[in-house]
Design a protein around this motif. Structure first.
Motif, mmCIF file in Angstrom:
data_model
loop_
_atom_site.group_PDB
_atom_site.id
_atom_site.type_symbol
_atom_site.label_atom_id
_atom_site.label_comp_id
_atom_site.label_asym_id
_atom_site.label_seq_id
_atom_site.Cartn_x
_atom_site.Cartn_y
_atom_site.Cartn_z
ATOM 1 N N THR A 155 3.077 5.168 3.191
ATOM 2 C CA THR A 155 4.130 5.283 1.199
ATOM 3 C C THR A 155 5.515 4.975 1.502
ATOM 4 O O THR A 155 5.880 3.922 1.139
ATOM 5 C CB THR A 155 3.985 6.914 1.541
ATOM 6 O OG1 THR A 155 2.634 7.582 1.225
ATOM 7 C CG2 THR A 155 4.229 6.975 0.160
ATOM 8 N N VAL A 156 6.480 5.482 2.762
ATOM 9 C CA VAL A 156 7.971 4.989 2.355
ATOM 10 C C VAL A 156 7.967 3.979 4.352
ATOM 11 O O VAL A 156 6.964 4.393 4.853
ATOM 12 C CB VAL A 156 8.691 6.235 2.790
ATOM 13 C CG1 VAL A 156 10.223 6.001 2.752
ATOM 14 C CG2 VAL A 156 8.181 6.745 1.820
ATOM 15 N N THR A 201 11.636 1.068 1.024
ATOM 16 C CA THR A 201 10.465 0.864 0.107
ATOM 17 C C THR A 201 9.572 1.377 -0.203
ATOM 18 O O THR A 201 9.250 2.486 0.930
ATOM 19 C CB THR A 201 9.572 -0.954 0.854
ATOM 20 O OG1 THR A 201 10.886 -1.823 0.881
ATOM 21 C CG2 THR A 201 8.385 -1.838 -0.391
ATOM 22 N N VAL A 202 8.835 1.912 -1.385
ATOM 23 C CA VAL A 202 7.320 2.534 -1.796
ATOM 24 C C VAL A 202 6.794 2.434 -2.113
ATOM 25 O O VAL A 202 6.895 1.225 -2.759
ATOM 26 C CB VAL A 202 8.720 4.259 -2.457
ATOM 27 C CG1 VAL A 202 7.200 4.957 -2.388
ATOM 28 C CG2 VAL A 202 9.606 5.029 -2.257
ATOM 29 N N THR A 203 5.077 2.652 -1.233
ATOM 30 C CA THR A 203 4.218 1.682 -1.914
ATOM 31 C C THR A 203 3.932 2.683 -2.489
ATOM 32 O O THR A 203 3.679 3.703 -2.497
ATOM 33 C CB THR A 203 3.261 1.842 -0.422
ATOM 34 O OG1 THR A 203 3.769 0.646 0.448
ATOM 35 C CG2 THR A 203 2.246 0.851 -0.780
ATOM 36 N N PRO A 204 3.171 2.599 -3.780
ATOM 37 C CA PRO A 204 2.368 3.393 -4.512
ATOM 38 C C PRO A 204 0.844 3.862 -4.721
ATOM 39 O O PRO A 204 -0.469 3.425 -5.140
ATOM 40 C CB PRO A 204 2.515 2.692 -6.242
ATOM 41 C CG PRO A 204 2.720 0.908 -5.581
ATOM 42 C CD PRO A 204 3.134 0.948 -4.244
ATOM 43 N N ASN A 205 1.158 4.439 -3.993
ATOM 44 C CA ASN A 205 -0.220 5.192 -2.818
ATOM 45 C C ASN A 205 -0.409 6.255 -2.300
ATOM 46 O O ASN A 205 -1.378 6.510 -1.973
ATOM 47 C CB ASN A 205 -1.202 4.116 -1.493
ATOM 48 C CG ASN A 205 0.110 4.907 -1.000
ATOM 49 O OD1 ASN A 205 1.104 4.608 -0.797
ATOM 50 N ND2 ASN A 205 0.222 4.176 0.149
ATOM 51 N N VAL A 206 0.400 7.159 -3.003
ATOM 52 C CA VAL A 206 0.185 8.677 -3.262
ATOM 53 C C VAL A 206 -0.995 9.235 -4.041
ATOM 54 O O VAL A 206 -1.793 8.158 -4.806
ATOM 55 C CB VAL A 206 1.354 8.948 -4.412
ATOM 56 C CG1 VAL A 206 0.995 10.684 -4.029
ATOM 57 C CG2 VAL A 206 2.315 8.476 -3.799
ATOM 58 N N SER A 207 -2.102 10.058 -3.004
ATOM 59 C CA SER A 207 -2.702 10.385 -3.686
ATOM 60 C C SER A 207 -2.574 11.641 -2.791
ATOM 61 O O SER A 207 -2.162 12.753 -2.506
ATOM 62 C CB SER A 207 -3.813 10.180 -2.963
ATOM 63 O OG SER A 207 -4.277 10.502 -1.651
#
Length: 207
Positions: A155-156, A201-207
């Motif tokens: 995610t980060v 960097t933050v990846t938009p994959n929060v679940s």
């Protein structure tokens, strides 16, 4: 409770065929009913008729077992909406507007892109890039992600470059015992490493 039951049947009535249930709500039902995971034939239990809701492929005991594990559907869909909004905000957020709290060399530091951070001495070559994997928190003006205790590496991502190895200004350590003719004066200079934060960097994959 009664509200969960009514929300459940409203969800069922919102579909018109079993195929729609499969295509659109299969993931939701697998979340709400753990016993349905891996048992696709149980998805066929709904018959959208005026007086009948179940076909012969579902036993009453199975339905009771499934309903006993039913989560609050309203809370579930609210959570899903929040996650979708959060991922959308992450995707649109520019990198230079992000900040993070990282655990590095025994201490916590609040950082952002292009910051110079002075940390306790690290065993790293001058000019080398290091990956900071202990990220406790990351956020911006619109959202904040808090780790429990740290955020996932998927995610980060935080990268830094080793700029300098140096020592801090001398600190005087003075000890005295009165009436004992005891005085000691020592100095200490702490070894430190200076880092330049390259990117957060933050990846938009929060679940």
């Amino acid at each position: 409770g009664g509200s969960s039951k009514m929300a459940f049947f409203r969800l069922l009535k919102s579909c018109s065929t079993v195929n729609i249930l499969r295509n659109r709500y299969q993931s939701e039902f697998s979340y709400l009913f753990p016993c349905l995971r891996g048992n696709s034939y149980l998805i066929n239990f709904v018959l959208f008729r005026k007086h009948s809701f179940f076909n012969n492929s579902l036993h009453l005991g199975q339905f009771r077992s499934a309903y006993a594990t039913l989560a609050d559907t309203n809370s579930y869909f609210k959570r899903k909406h929040v996650i979708e909004t959060l991922n959308s905000d992450i995707e649109m957020q520019p990198e230079n507007k992000l900040f993070a709290v990282v655990h590095l060399a025994g201490r916590q530091h609040k950082i952002t892109v292009n910051d110079l951070v002075v940390v306790n001495s690290l065993q790293a070559d001058l000019g080398s890039q290091i990956y900071i994997n202990k990220v406790l928190l990351v956020g911006s003006e619109n959202f904040t992600l808090i780790g429990r205790p740290i955020l996932s590496e998927k995610t980060v991502s935080v990268m830094a470059t080793v700029v300098e190895h140096t020592r801090l200004k001398k600190v005087i350590v003075f000890k005295k015992k009165r009436r004992k003719n005891y005085k000691r004066t020592k100095g200490h200079r702490q070894d430190v490493t200076v880092l330049r934060i390259n990117h957060v960097t933050v990846t938009p994959n929060v679940s």
